[in-house]
Design an enzyme around this catalytic site. Structure first.
Site, PDB file in Angstrom:
ATOM      1  N   GLY A 149       2.958   0.729   2.372  1.00  0.00           N
ATOM      2  CA  GLY A 149       1.850   0.752   1.414  1.00  0.00           C
ATOM      3  C   GLY A 149       0.979  -0.475   1.263  1.00  0.00           C
ATOM      4  O   GLY A 149      -0.025  -0.397   0.561  1.00  0.00           O
TER       5      GLY A 149
ATOM      6  N   CYS B 177      -4.647   1.414   4.019  1.00  0.00           N
ATOM      7  CA  CYS B 177      -3.568   2.356   3.732  1.00  0.00           C
ATOM      8  C   CYS B 177      -3.761   2.926   2.339  1.00  0.00           C
ATOM      9  O   CYS B 177      -4.106   2.196   1.412  1.00  0.00           O
ATOM     10  CB  CYS B 177      -2.267   1.571   3.816  1.00  0.00           C
ATOM     11  SG  CYS B 177      -0.882   2.385   3.077  1.00  0.00           S
TER      12      CYS B 177
END
Ligand code: 5GP
Length: 351
Positions: A185, A190
């Site tokens: 993450g 992302c």
């Protein structure tokens, strides 16, 4: 349901405390590391920074630039190059500066097998390092896959991930990974944290995963979230053996992407490898059962990557000087992080 109350930190939450030092200049600092990988036995001697296996970053042009730069940086080549282009590169340059990247599909495994049986490989110019990359390294199938590739290719150095917790790092190392890639993450393009709510603050992930890996003679590569040379220094300070970079290396001549001019400024498109853009390009669209977990952005065009590399290496060297680390290896031993208050945090965010 459980709540973990321990504070977990990101790069932006800390600074490195300066320490008394006998180093007069940053040129006295050696930022190369030497490793002998746990399973493959391969030796590594270079700056442990790796370009991510993403379009616009993990390119052959980037690998050639890194080779010219001569500091031993390496590139995880995107898995979307055709086998002929890959053979061509290895024939000319060998495998020293590149990680051959694969996912866990049958096609990827078959392509690797074809390469491993090719003349290039048999002539000793071939693959020595591979990067097995999945978004979620927590599945049994992934662990099994790493185990199978290790059994099949005992001499290959295997980097595998991504995970963010110590127990999974241990499992992957015991299954045959030499290096475990850490990060869920934090990437610049992302959207996993937004789309799924899943993730782990990167600095704490590195600290905890490095501890687990080093206990078993394995290594970790911090992957994602570095936006400046200072973040890279923090990652090494936290215990990362390697650091992988995507966004910081995007937008250069070596990206193999078109440069577009709008309003007198030049840009290059950069996107996550599970974004709509990547899936349209490589898989003909987003599969019905999944959502895109990456975004597409325009980054300013930055010319030759050599100037950026100089900034990055200069920043890391300077960080070592501030804490008196003559070698990059000493940086984590000499690092004390100071937590930054929320208010300062905002100030640094703005600068
Ligand atoms: P950056 O250095 O740009 O912050 O992060 C690079 C890393 O982001 C890559 O090495 C990879 O692990 C991760 N990444 C790349 N594309 C995507 C994507 O589409 N979705 C997610 N969740 N992560 C991505």
């Amino acid at each position: 349901m459980r709540i973990e109350e321990d504070v977990k930190l990101d790069f932006k939450d800390v600074l490195i405390r300066p320490k008394r030092s006998t180093l007069a200049s940053r040129k006295d600092v050696d930022i190369k590391r030497q490793f002998t990988f746990k399973w493959s036995g391969e030796k590594f001697d270079g700056v442990p920074i790796v370009a991510a296996n993403m379009d616009g970053v993990g390119t052959f042009a980037m690998a050639k630039a890194f080779e010219e730069n001569n500091h031993g940086l390496s590139v995880a080549i995107t898995k979307h190059y055709g086998i002929d282009a890959i053979k061509d590169y290895y024939k000319k340059h060998g495998g020293e500066h590149v990680w051959y990247s694969i996912g866990v599909s049958e096609t990827d495994e078959e392509k690797l097998k074809v390469f491993m049986n090719s003349k290039v490989q048999q002539n000793g110019k071939g693959v020595t390092k591979i990067c097995i990359d999945v978004a979620n390294g927590y599945t049994e199938q992934f662990v099994e896959y790493v185990r199978r590739i290790r059994a099949e290719y005992p001499h290959l150095t295997i980097m595998a991930g991504n995970v963010v917790t110590g127990e999974m790092v241990e499992e992957l190392i015991l299954s045959g990974a030499d290096i475990v890639k850490v990060g869920i993450g934090p990437g610049s393009v992302c959207t996993t944290r937004k789309m799924t709510g899943v993730g782990y603050p990167q600095l704490s992930a590195i600290i905890e995963c490095a501890d687990a890996a080093h206990g078993l003679g394995g290594l970790v590569c911090s992957d994602g979230g570095c936006t400046s040379p200072g973040d890279i220094a923090k990652a090494f300070g936290a215990g990362a053996d390697f650091v992988m970079l995507g966004g910081m290396l995007a937008g250069h001549d070596q990206s193999e992407m078109d440069v577009v001019e709008t309003g007198g400024k030049k840009y290059v498109t950069f996107y996550g490898m599970s974004s709509d853009t990547a899936m349209e390009k490589h898989a003909g669209g987003v599969a019905e059962y999944r959502a895109s977990e990456g975004k597409t952005v325009k980054v300013p065009y930055r010319g030759d990557v050599m100037a950026t590399l100089q900034d990055i290496l200069g920043g890391v060297r300077s960080a070592c000087t501030y804490v008196g680390a003559r070698r990059l290896k000493e940086l984590s031993k000499r690092t004390t992080f100071i937590r930054v208050s929320q208010q300062l945090n905002t100030v640094f965010g703005d600068s």
